[in-house]
Structures are given as C-alpha cells and as structure tokens.
Design an enzyme around this catalytic site. Sequence first.
Site, short mmCIF file in Angstrom:
data_model
loop_
_atom_site.label_atom_id
_atom_site.label_comp_id
_atom_site.label_asym_id
_atom_site.label_seq_id
_atom_site.Cartn_x
_atom_site.Cartn_y
_atom_site.Cartn_z
N ASP A 128 0.88 -1.16 0.00
CA ASP A 128 0.00 0.00 0.00
C ASP A 128 0.93 1.23 0.00
O ASP A 128 2.13 1.11 0.30
CB ASP A 128 -0.84 -0.09 1.28
CG ASP A 128 -1.58 1.18 1.60
OD1 ASP A 128 -2.32 1.66 0.74
OD2 ASP A 128 -1.41 1.70 2.73
N ASP A 130 0.09 5.19 1.05
CA ASP A 130 -0.01 6.15 2.17
C ASP A 130 -0.05 5.44 3.51
O ASP A 130 -0.85 4.53 3.72
CB ASP A 130 -1.27 7.01 2.01
CG ASP A 130 -1.15 7.97 0.85
OD1 ASP A 130 -0.52 9.01 1.02
OD2 ASP A 130 -1.65 7.64 -0.25
N ASP A 320 -1.97 -0.24 5.77
CA ASP A 320 -2.35 0.36 7.06
C ASP A 320 -3.82 0.70 7.16
O ASP A 320 -4.28 1.14 8.21
CB ASP A 320 -1.56 1.66 7.27
CG ASP A 320 -2.06 2.77 6.35
OD1 ASP A 320 -2.26 2.47 5.15
OD2 ASP A 320 -2.27 3.89 6.82
O1 LIG Z 1 -4.48 3.08 -0.31
P1 LIG Z 1 -3.56 4.19 0.13
O2 LIG Z 1 -2.35 4.32 -0.74
O3 LIG Z 1 -3.21 4.09 1.58
O4 LIG Z 1 -4.43 5.51 -0.09
C1 LIG Z 1 -5.50 5.83 0.81
C2 LIG Z 1 -5.72 7.32 0.80
O5 LIG Z 1 -4.43 7.90 1.05
C3 LIG Z 1 -4.30 9.30 0.97
O6 LIG Z 1 -4.90 9.89 2.11
C4 LIG Z 1 -4.25 9.54 3.33
O7 LIG Z 1 -2.90 10.07 3.32
C5 LIG Z 1 -2.81 11.50 3.26
C6 LIG Z 1 -1.34 11.88 3.15
O8 LIG Z 1 -0.60 11.36 4.21
C7 LIG Z 1 -3.49 12.11 4.50
O9 LIG Z 1 -3.44 13.52 4.45
C8 LIG Z 1 -4.96 11.64 4.55
O10 LIG Z 1 -5.56 12.10 5.74
C9 LIG Z 1 -5.02 10.11 4.51
O11 LIG Z 1 -6.37 9.65 4.42
C10 LIG Z 1 -4.86 9.83 -0.32
O12 LIG Z 1 -4.80 11.23 -0.32
C11 LIG Z 1 -6.28 9.31 -0.55
O13 LIG Z 1 -6.74 9.76 -1.81
C12 LIG Z 1 -6.23 7.80 -0.56
O14 LIG Z 1 -7.52 7.26 -0.80
#
Ligand SMILES: O=P(O)(O)OC[C@H]1O[C@H](O[C@H]2O[C@H](CO)[C@@H](O)[C@H](O)[C@H]2O)[C@H](O)[C@@H](O)[C@@H]1O
Length: 374
Positions: A128, A130, A320
């Site tokens: 994954d 983020d 995560d």
């Molecule tokens: O599947 P992932 O790669 O984990 O993506 C899930 C979401 O991640 C991002 O948002 C998350 O991370 C951001 C940066 O650290 C944070 O600001 C936010 O609060 C988190 O939810 C991304 O921006 C989303 O579009 C994804 O769906």
Amino acid sequence: MVSLTEERGNMTKKNVVVSDAKSGLNMAISVDVSKSSLFTTAAQKKPAGPGGFITISRKQLLQNLEINGGARVNSWVDSMRASSPTHIKSTPLSDDQNSWIDHHPSALDMFEQITNASKGKQIVMFLDYDGTLSPIVDDPDRAFMSDQMRATVRKLARNFPTAIVSGRCRDKVYGFVRLAELYYAGSHGMDIKGPSKGSKYKKGTQDILFQPANEFLPMIDEVYKSLVEKTKSTPGAKVENNKFCISVHFRCVDEKKWSELAEEVKSVLKEYPKLRLTQGRKVLEIRPTIKWDKGKALEFLLESLGYANCTDVFPVYIGDDRTDEDAFKVLRERGQGFGILVSKIPKDTNASYSLQEPSEVMDFLQRLVRWKQP
Ligand SMILES: O=P(O)(O)OC[C@H]1O[C@H](O[C@H]2O[C@H](CO)[C@@H](O)[C@H](O)[C@H]2O)[C@H](O)[C@@H](O)[C@@H]1O
C-alpha cells in the site's frame, strides 16, 4: 502504546466497535457511555478489548438508538471521530494490548519464521502507499516517499515481483514512487497496469491494463465537480479526484464542522445510488458499487503473473488502512502468504503480523532483500 478511552468530568467516552455480522463490517464509534443505558451495561459487563474498544453488535446499537428516544446518532460523524482519535494518551500496555500483539506479532520479530514459511515458494510483494511507504501528512499532495524507501523498494522489485496497491489515482501514486519496474493498482485496485517495459517475472508477453470501472468515469467526474462546489465553504476540506474514486479529506477540518461536511457529501451522493461511501484515515471515500477492491486486485495480479492456481506462491501484503483488509482477507481465505498491518494501535484485522510505521516497513523490506541476496 495508547489507550483510546477518554474520560472528561462526569462524561465517560468509550470507543465502541459495532460489528455487523451480515455485512462483516466493523464500525468504530465514540460514545458517552454514562448517557446510555445499553452502553453503560455493555461497558460494565465487557472489559474493553485492544485499544480500549468495547465490541457490541449492530442490533445492540440499533436498540440503543431506540432506547434513547429514537434520537438518530449521526453514525458517520461518530465513526469519523472514533477512527481518528485526537486525544491519544500514552499508558503502559494493557493485557488486551499484549494479547493483540501475541496474535499479530511484529513481522520484524518473526522474520525467520516468515522466511522459513516461504521456502520453496515465490514471494510476491504487495505494498500500500499512504501510511505504509510514506508517513501520513496533512497535505495529501505532499505525501512524499523518502529516497531511502524508494531505493529499498527498487531493490525489492529486483528480487521479487512487486506491486503498489493504492486508493490514489494510478498516475499520482506513480508520481510519488517513480519506479517503472513495478506493477501499479490505483483507485483501490480499479486501475491496474504492469511495468511499462514488461516484467522479467511475467510468463507471457501481453501488457496488463485492467480498468473494471471504466463506465463510471463520467459519473465520477460529475460527482467530483459537485463535491468541490458543495464543500468549498468548509475550511480545510479537500476533494481529491482519484480517477475511478474520490477522496474527501477532513484531516484539516475543524471537528465541529465534520457533521456538516458528512451531510454535504451525503447530499451529493443521494443522486448517485451506483456510488458508495466508505471511510479511511480522516477521509471519506466515494467509489463505484462494483464488486472490486484491493483483494480482487491482488488476485488479478497473481493470475496475471501466472500464479493463479499455484501452491508454490507466497504473497505478502503490507498496508495500514481499512481498504487493505480486503486483501488481508483474501490471503487468509487462500491460506497463502499473509498480511502485515501497519499500525501503532491494536485494530481488528485479518492481517497476521504487524509493523508500527513506515520506517519499520523499510527495515522489514531491507531484511527481505538481504535474506534473498546474502
Ligand atoms: O491506499 P492508500 O495508498 O493508503 O491511499 C488511501 C488514501 O491515502 C491518501 O490519504 C491519506 O494520506 C494523506 C497523506 O498522508 C493524508 O493527508 C490523509 O488524511 C489520509 O487519508 C490519499 O490522499 C487518498 O486519496 C487515498 O484514498
């Protein structure tokens, strides 16, 4: 470690996991147990589980809503609050937290057992983005991955087939990772592409490009525009177009405005029954109702790599977020490989092991590379 139970004056807030046997979903909500007979009873009868959570059934929750004069709790806002605790305090490990770690031990501590289990099998890595390869930050456009992490993933991909599986739009996650030799599954697995120059691991020569939600593109664009318009009066709200899905971020929105924001999002979605709303880390996610998720993407990629019905494959998925649970579940059901949850706090999960944060993920990946290439 952390306790998620918060006590203020004569108000006792507990985090409650509402488990819905029908859908298999668990929703975390935060309630003032002193104000509700059912929650008070549940809190007294049941010791809090890992992370200070009490688990009750959905039926019990609904009964509780009726007990309280039919007052409708805004469950989305409660869930937004509980899944993003702002009052985390450090306490010694409780028995329940220790028990969670016993059931989901550190993948670093269990490294030898893990590699022993993979002997004679092809390890395939799923990562994954983020919160796994990059730390969570306030601005989603600045979730950069360190050069050291990039170098580690590059070496990993030289040794094992490796895919990035993200909720983000594929181009955007590629822009952060910038490694052409990987497989990418963006938009929660709804946009899958193989390495641009082909892969040394793939049997066969056909390029991979799979987009099962193509027909939803015009609808997603339309809803994205409406959401930008609708939420522009909420300071801190950010709408992100992830091509086949949309993220509405509330990390930088004042908690008092969360309810308003959730209502705005729901009012837009009322017109689109073919879209559904889920939640991630301080983010509301809108996506097509098709039966496709990160778990299906994992299976699709294994098949594309030629491992569909193989017993000698060992997939490892590290993530995560709640959306990663679909992939952990697939691995559990297949009885192949395992999932690793990246989390500092105990969470209900189908993963077998845990790592606390992206720096531990990097340690684990580096150890895998050293083990493969001593
Ligand atoms: O599947 P992932 O790669 O984990 O993506 C899930 C979401 O991640 C991002 O948002 C998350 O991370 C951001 C940066 O650290 C944070 O600001 C936010 O609060 C988190 O939810 C991304 O921006 C989303 O579009 C994804 O769906």
